[in-house]
Motif scaffolding. Sequence first.
Motif, mmCIF file in Angstrom:
data_model
loop_
_atom_site.group_PDB
_atom_site.id
_atom_site.type_symbol
_atom_site.label_atom_id
_atom_site.label_comp_id
_atom_site.label_asym_id
_atom_site.label_seq_id
_atom_site.Cartn_x
_atom_site.Cartn_y
_atom_site.Cartn_z
ATOM 1 N N TYR A 264 29.518 -74.067 -18.896
ATOM 2 C CA TYR A 264 30.829 -74.544 -18.488
ATOM 3 C C TYR A 264 30.909 -74.850 -16.950
ATOM 4 O O TYR A 264 31.365 -75.958 -16.967
ATOM 5 N N LYS A 265 30.222 -74.274 -16.251
ATOM 6 C CA LYS A 265 30.157 -74.627 -14.903
ATOM 7 C C LYS A 265 29.260 -75.880 -14.504
ATOM 8 O O LYS A 265 29.462 -76.839 -13.713
ATOM 9 N N GLU A 266 27.979 -76.117 -15.373
ATOM 10 C CA GLU A 266 27.249 -77.145 -15.399
ATOM 11 C C GLU A 266 28.010 -78.447 -15.921
ATOM 12 O O GLU A 266 27.750 -79.328 -15.274
ATOM 13 N N TYR A 267 28.850 -78.214 -16.900
ATOM 14 C CA TYR A 267 29.476 -79.383 -17.434
ATOM 15 C C TYR A 267 30.512 -79.823 -16.355
ATOM 16 O O TYR A 267 30.839 -81.024 -15.956
ATOM 17 N N GLU A 268 31.292 -78.917 -15.399
ATOM 18 C CA GLU A 268 32.278 -79.297 -14.643
ATOM 19 C C GLU A 268 31.696 -80.206 -13.427
ATOM 20 O O GLU A 268 32.382 -80.949 -12.780
ATOM 21 N N LEU A 269 30.238 -79.759 -13.242
ATOM 22 C CA LEU A 269 29.676 -80.659 -12.161
ATOM 23 C C LEU A 269 29.203 -81.977 -12.750
ATOM 24 O O LEU A 269 28.587 -82.635 -11.952
ATOM 25 N N ASN A 270 29.139 -82.045 -14.069
ATOM 26 C CA ASN A 270 28.471 -83.277 -14.449
ATOM 27 C C ASN A 270 29.359 -84.541 -14.191
ATOM 28 O O ASN A 270 30.469 -84.538 -14.336
ATOM 29 N N ALA A 271 28.900 -85.690 -13.933
ATOM 30 C CA ALA A 271 29.475 -86.808 -13.558
ATOM 31 C C ALA A 271 30.388 -87.400 -14.627
ATOM 32 O O ALA A 271 31.408 -87.889 -14.637
ATOM 33 N N ASP A 272 29.988 -87.184 -16.024
ATOM 34 C CA ASP A 272 30.660 -87.473 -17.220
ATOM 35 C C ASP A 272 32.023 -86.859 -17.148
ATOM 36 O O ASP A 272 33.113 -87.396 -17.734
ATOM 37 N N PHE A 273 31.987 -85.381 -16.886
ATOM 38 C CA PHE A 273 33.053 -84.850 -16.995
ATOM 39 C C PHE A 273 34.197 -85.279 -16.039
ATOM 40 O O PHE A 273 35.410 -85.260 -16.207
ATOM 41 N N ARG A 274 34.002 -85.583 -14.880
ATOM 42 C CA ARG A 274 34.617 -86.099 -13.748
ATOM 43 C C ARG A 274 35.103 -87.460 -14.082
ATOM 44 O O ARG A 274 36.406 -87.667 -13.651
ATOM 45 N N LYS A 275 34.345 -87.982 -15.047
ATOM 46 C CA LYS A 275 35.001 -89.605 -15.363
ATOM 47 C C LYS A 275 35.908 -89.264 -16.679
ATOM 48 O O LYS A 275 36.819 -89.948 -16.671
ATOM 49 N N SER A 276 35.532 -88.593 -17.622
ATOM 50 C CA SER A 276 36.258 -88.568 -18.959
ATOM 51 C C SER A 276 37.301 -87.390 -18.936
ATOM 52 O O SER A 276 38.240 -87.618 -19.918
ATOM 53 N N LYS A 277 36.752 -85.977 -18.343
ATOM 54 C CA LYS A 277 37.788 -85.087 -18.728
ATOM 55 C C LYS A 277 37.860 -84.513 -19.990
ATOM 56 O O LYS A 277 38.890 -83.876 -20.211
ATOM 57 N N ASP A 278 36.681 -84.709 -20.809
ATOM 58 C CA ASP A 278 36.839 -84.300 -22.079
ATOM 59 C C ASP A 278 36.461 -82.901 -21.988
ATOM 60 O O ASP A 278 35.497 -82.382 -21.415
ATOM 61 N N PHE A 279 36.777 -81.970 -23.261
ATOM 62 C CA PHE A 279 36.567 -80.652 -23.290
ATOM 63 C C PHE A 279 35.246 -80.572 -23.777
ATOM 64 O O PHE A 279 35.137 -81.005 -25.167
#
Length: 332
Positions: A277-292
């Motif tokens: 979960y934390k790894e995904y939060e730090l991922n650039a894709d998460f910051r761009k799409s905010k997908d769960f």
Amino acid sequence: EASSRSSSVVTDYVGYLSKGQIPPKHISLVNLTVTLNIDGSKYTIETVRGGPRSYKLRINESEVEAEIHSLRDGGLLMQLDGNSHVIYAETEAAGTRLLINGRTCLLQKEHDPSRLLADTPCKLLRFLVADGSHVVADTPYAEVEVMKMCMPLLLPASGVIHFVMPEGQAMQASDLIARLDLDDPSSVRRAEPFHGTFPKLGPPTAISGKVHQKFAASVNSAHMILAGYEHNINHVVQDLLNCLDSPELPFLQWQELMSVLATRLPKDLRNELDAKYKEYELNADFRKSKDFPAKLLRGVIEANLAYCSEKDRVTSERLVEPLMSLVKSYEG
């Protein structure tokens, strides 16, 4: 008053159904009108059930919400405007005395000697005086049958009597038997109708501004609507749509579930879920799409279950079921 009467109405309703009968239209499991006499004022309150323990109280175009919970000692816990109040009731000759947070309040019985009412369910056997005759206080005017016993009804005041109920009629409590034109109408002290309004109060319990808690409240309201209780359908649907449009919703739901299950989950599974979960939060894709990351988290859970022994799998599946239900709802 509304809580006790609602329970009685439910009992009557179920009684009709158990006998294979259709309950009368006037019996409502949701709407109920309550009249209270307090210190010379008459309060006519419309109560609407929003759930098994939830009520909306309306008077003169004003409304407040309350929740009622039964206590083991026979009292009630009422939640109103974010505060809790403990209530006990005791029936007296003059009415019902309430003890609210240590303070007493008397709900007075409405005493109108010009209306002769049945005190209990009974059968009107016969009148002992002539219709339209002058009668004197404290004398019998009719006989009724209660529990196979014949009992006289006494006049509360003097006046001219006019029959309403026919002889032989079965009656319920508070049914009108006769009217009395009083010799001294000025002796009747009637409560004056209350023309004021409720003060502006908040919800029974404090509602957080966080979207996942608003969503849970809206889902509960939707369930209550489907169960037959009254809510503003348009408002509930709009609140649900607003919550579902928020990208924060699944993340807050996940965090809430993890905080509840953290101490019960296997340590390896908890650590791996937290790490992913934390790894995904730090991922650039998460910051761009905010997908769960529903698929990612589901994969971690299923991989962990695959390594469980047959003996432990049922318990583990039951434990992670809330998490699996959440991630499945957001897949795709």
